[in-house]
Design a protein around this motif. Sequence first.
Motif, PDB file in Angstrom:
ATOM      1  N   LYS A  82     -15.807  42.413  17.317  1.00 30.48           N
ATOM      2  CA  LYS A  82     -15.140  41.597  16.365  1.00 30.48           C
ATOM      3  C   LYS A  82     -17.345  41.704  15.231  1.00 30.48           C
ATOM      4  N   ALA A  83     -16.800  41.185  14.323  1.00 28.04           N
ATOM      5  CA  ALA A  83     -18.416  41.095  13.824  1.00 28.04           C
ATOM      6  C   ALA A  83     -18.701  40.122  14.257  1.00 28.04           C
ATOM      7  N   HIS A  84     -20.100  39.408  13.962  1.00 25.67           N
ATOM      8  CA  HIS A  84     -20.809  38.926  14.038  1.00 25.67           C
ATOM      9  C   HIS A  84     -21.526  37.843  12.454  1.00 25.67           C
ATOM     10  N   GLY A  85     -22.397  37.017  12.803  1.00 28.16           N
ATOM     11  CA  GLY A  85     -23.348  36.910  11.702  1.00 28.16           C
ATOM     12  C   GLY A  85     -22.365  35.729  10.798  1.00 28.16           C
ATOM     13  N   ASP A  86     -22.416  36.089   9.658  1.00 28.83           N
ATOM     14  CA  ASP A  86     -21.262  35.084   9.136  1.00 28.83           C
ATOM     15  C   ASP A  86     -20.272  35.240   8.680  1.00 28.83           C
ATOM     16  N   THR A  87     -19.286  34.884   9.705  1.00 29.66           N
ATOM     17  CA  THR A  87     -17.298  35.326   9.492  1.00 29.66           C
ATOM     18  C   THR A  87     -17.288  33.825   9.035  1.00 29.66           C
ATOM     19  N   ARG A  88     -17.160  33.521   7.578  1.00 31.13           N
ATOM     20  CA  ARG A  88     -15.976  32.360   7.481  1.00 31.13           C
ATOM     21  C   ARG A  88     -15.076  33.276   6.258  1.00 31.13           C
ATOM     22  N   TYR A  89     -14.408  32.680   6.135  1.00 29.24           N
ATOM     23  CA  TYR A  89     -12.849  32.886   4.983  1.00 29.24           C
ATOM     24  C   TYR A  89     -12.757  32.750   3.508  1.00 29.24           C
ATOM     25  N   ASP A  90     -12.476  33.199   3.438  1.00 32.38           N
ATOM     26  CA  ASP A  90     -12.258  32.647   2.331  1.00 32.38           C
ATOM     27  C   ASP A  90     -10.531  31.775   1.751  1.00 32.38           C
ATOM     28  N   ILE A  91     -10.631  31.271   1.698  1.00 32.08           N
ATOM     29  CA  ILE A  91      -9.184  30.860   2.176  1.00 32.08           C
ATOM     30  C   ILE A  91      -8.300  30.497   0.503  1.00 32.08           C
ATOM     31  N   PRO A  92      -9.495  29.291  -0.069  1.00 30.83           N
ATOM     32  CA  PRO A  92      -8.927  29.350  -1.436  1.00 30.83           C
ATOM     33  C   PRO A  92      -8.959  30.880  -2.503  1.00 30.83           C
ATOM     34  N   GLY A  93      -9.160  32.179  -1.972  1.00 32.38           N
ATOM     35  CA  GLY A  93      -9.827  32.972  -2.462  1.00 32.38           C
ATOM     36  C   GLY A  93      -8.728  33.897  -2.124  1.00 32.38           C
ATOM     37  N   ALA A  94      -8.126  33.509  -0.634  1.00 30.47           N
ATOM     38  CA  ALA A  94      -6.576  35.092  -0.493  1.00 30.47           C
ATOM     39  C   ALA A  94      -5.480  33.805  -1.170  1.00 30.47           C
ATOM     40  N   VAL A  95      -5.233  32.381  -1.277  1.00 31.15           N
ATOM     41  CA  VAL A  95      -4.500  31.436  -1.415  1.00 31.15           C
ATOM     42  C   VAL A  95      -3.763  31.828  -3.253  1.00 31.15           C
ATOM     43  N   LEU A  96      -5.154  31.679  -3.523  1.00 34.87           N
ATOM     44  CA  LEU A  96      -5.112  32.267  -5.874  1.00 34.87           C
ATOM     45  C   LEU A  96      -4.576  33.356  -6.138  1.00 34.87           C
ATOM     46  N   ALA A  97      -4.863  34.575  -4.941  1.00 39.53           N
ATOM     47  CA  ALA A  97      -4.838  36.088  -5.068  1.00 39.53           C
ATOM     48  C   ALA A  97      -3.100  36.394  -4.702  1.00 39.53           C
ATOM     49  N   THR A  98      -2.337  35.987  -3.858  1.00 38.53           N
ATOM     50  CA  THR A  98      -1.201  35.863  -3.735  1.00 38.53           C
ATOM     51  C   THR A  98      -0.269  34.600  -4.360  1.00 38.53           C
ATOM     52  N   ALA A  99      -1.058  33.457  -4.793  1.00 40.32           N
ATOM     53  CA  ALA A  99       0.132  32.784  -5.360  1.00 40.32           C
ATOM     54  C   ALA A  99       0.318  33.437  -6.712  1.00 40.32           C
ATOM     55  N   GLY A 100      -0.927  33.864  -7.287  1.00 38.91           N
ATOM     56  CA  GLY A 100      -0.827  34.443  -8.821  1.00 38.91           C
ATOM     57  C   GLY A 100       0.019  35.876  -8.476  1.00 38.91           C
ATOM     58  N   GLN A 101       0.093  37.126  -8.003  1.00 40.08           N
ATOM     59  CA  GLN A 101       0.851  38.130  -7.617  1.00 40.08           C
ATOM     60  C   GLN A 101       1.773  36.989  -7.810  1.00 40.08           C
ATOM     61  N   VAL A 102       3.055  36.497  -6.583  1.00 37.88           N
ATOM     62  CA  VAL A 102       4.020  35.276  -6.521  1.00 37.88           C
ATOM     63  C   VAL A 102       4.403  35.369  -7.864  1.00 37.88           C
ATOM     64  N   ALA A 103       3.881  34.398  -8.606  1.00 37.69           N
ATOM     65  CA  ALA A 103       3.423  34.259 -10.106  1.00 37.69           C
ATOM     66  C   ALA A 103       4.427  35.330 -10.781  1.00 37.69           C
ATOM     67  N   LEU A 104       3.633  36.294 -10.768  1.00 38.63           N
ATOM     68  CA  LEU A 104       3.443  37.283 -11.769  1.00 38.63           C
ATOM     69  C   LEU A 104       4.837  38.285 -11.211  1.00 38.63           C
ATOM     70  N   VAL A 105       5.391  38.461 -10.504  1.00 42.12           N
ATOM     71  CA  VAL A 105       6.140  38.845 -10.500  1.00 42.12           C
ATOM     72  C   VAL A 105       7.739  38.479 -10.240  1.00 42.12           C
ATOM     73  N   TYR A 106       7.500  37.120  -9.761  1.00 39.95           N
ATOM     74  CA  TYR A 106       8.716  36.288 -10.067  1.00 39.95           C
ATOM     75  C   TYR A 106       9.139  35.607 -11.380  1.00 39.95           C
ATOM     76  N   GLY A 107       8.098  35.922 -12.541  1.00 39.45           N
ATOM     77  CA  GLY A 107       8.149  35.908 -13.599  1.00 39.45           C
ATOM     78  C   GLY A 107       8.893  36.891 -13.914  1.00 39.45           C
ATOM     79  N   PHE A 108       8.534  38.059 -13.750  1.00 32.01           N
ATOM     80  CA  PHE A 108       9.066  39.076 -14.208  1.00 32.01           C
ATOM     81  C   PHE A 108      10.830  39.483 -14.338  1.00 32.01           C
TER      82      PHE A 108
END
Length: 492
Positions: free
Chosen positions: A189-215
């Motif tokens: 495993k990696a060491h040091g700064d191991t903070r997750y970018d949860i807001p980024g993951a949520v925004l990216a995935t939600a944006g993609q789902v919204a785009l596909v669902y719009g189509f």
Amino acid sequence: MPPDPRRWLALAVIAVAQLMVVLDATIVNIALPSAQQALHISTADRQWIVTAYTLTFGGLLLFGGRIADYFGRKRTFLIGLLGFAGASALGGAAVNAGTLFAARGLQGLFGALLAPAALSLITVTFTEPRERAQAFGVFGGISGGGAAIGLLAGGVLTEYADWRWCLLVNIPIAVLAFVAAIPLVRESKAHGDTRYDIPGAVLATAGQVALVYGFTKAATDGWSSAVTIGWLASAVVLLGAFLFWESRTSHPLLPLRVLFDRNRGASYIVSIMIGAGLLGMFLFMTFYLQQTLGWSALKSGVAYMPFSGGIIAAAVVASRLLPRTGAKALMTVGGVLATASMIWLTRLDLDSSYATAILPSFIAMSFGMGLVFVPLSSLALSGVANHDAGVASAMVNTTQQVGGSLGTALLNTIFTTAVAGYITDHAARASESPGAAQLLQAHAAIHGYNVAFTASAILLAVATVVVIVMVRNSSADRATQPATDAAPAHFG
């Protein structure tokens, strides 16, 4: 740390897991008509059988890579295996469309844990450059050949067992890999700064789902409906918020510096366009072969074999030519071949010959794609800093999967709209004789396929133009090799 004496056995386990992930991207394609009929899935919604997997897989790959690095690569690998098996069991037992879509989404989620964990395990297991190259060669071969195996296996299972076995077959593979991985694969495993970018993951995935669902909503409600516009507008807002957040956070899921290199940015745009054009083509070609020509699932799977074989053969040629020609020349030739081949498919009719109308296009298109895939991976990884190599590699797979999701949804909407328009324009013909209505439906489907193939050709043409306009092909580029810690992308 000395080399792991069981590293080659560990590679075998990792390769089996990767084969399962790659298989799942294609094995279900052949089963689509059977699954649609058995679960009474509408034409507008059938694309979710493919899209639910590719969307969650592509949307969460970057986040899955971070989880593997921080939580533990072996631990994430094992969780991914068990989760993938459980999701496959749920899909195989599905009694309605919603359950199948949810199962495919879960498969994509656990695949997004499994795939980057497998790649990083190879990187940390094989520390000697020559051995690492050999290991990545095995991994790349599995990734390339897995697509062909998936198409053939899907045909065999659908023909001689049931479409559900295209999902259930993952269970024994995952269990065997899980049992073998426990003693053979080392944890890291990696060491040091191991903070997750949860807001980024949520925004990216939600944006993609919204785009596909719009189509998707455009297929049922129309492009000008408030619902369609609302979903597409939400997608723009969410994806814009994702880019804004990534530029501000100290531990971004996707460091924007990875995107700003001209060649690398071009490779990601090309990856999206090709993923959209190709996966859309596979969707409609499967229905054409089985529903229009009346072929069996097995015969349809065999029909795709020259396509998969052509990609592998062209990839070998491209890997030898790349140091001498550079990426731009190969990708331009490949893009032109693929675009011309897709245009050729727009000539299909009710009784087109496979030997003269489909096979030549498959061969030319597969060779063109092979000429694109190898330099595209090199272009995306060349010159990237070591600490960004993992995310740059994951972005190639992510853009291809996301492109496949968006392209499948968009092209299915275009197909549905074209079919409805054709029937409306020729409605008077349906009353001419008892069989006229059925013939009208068949002609409408052919019209829809040809319009969809035209849209696919436009997507591939745009990708080719991006290569010509954006890619810089200096002598320095030809000599640059991908970063040591990068892993090859797969286009299964």
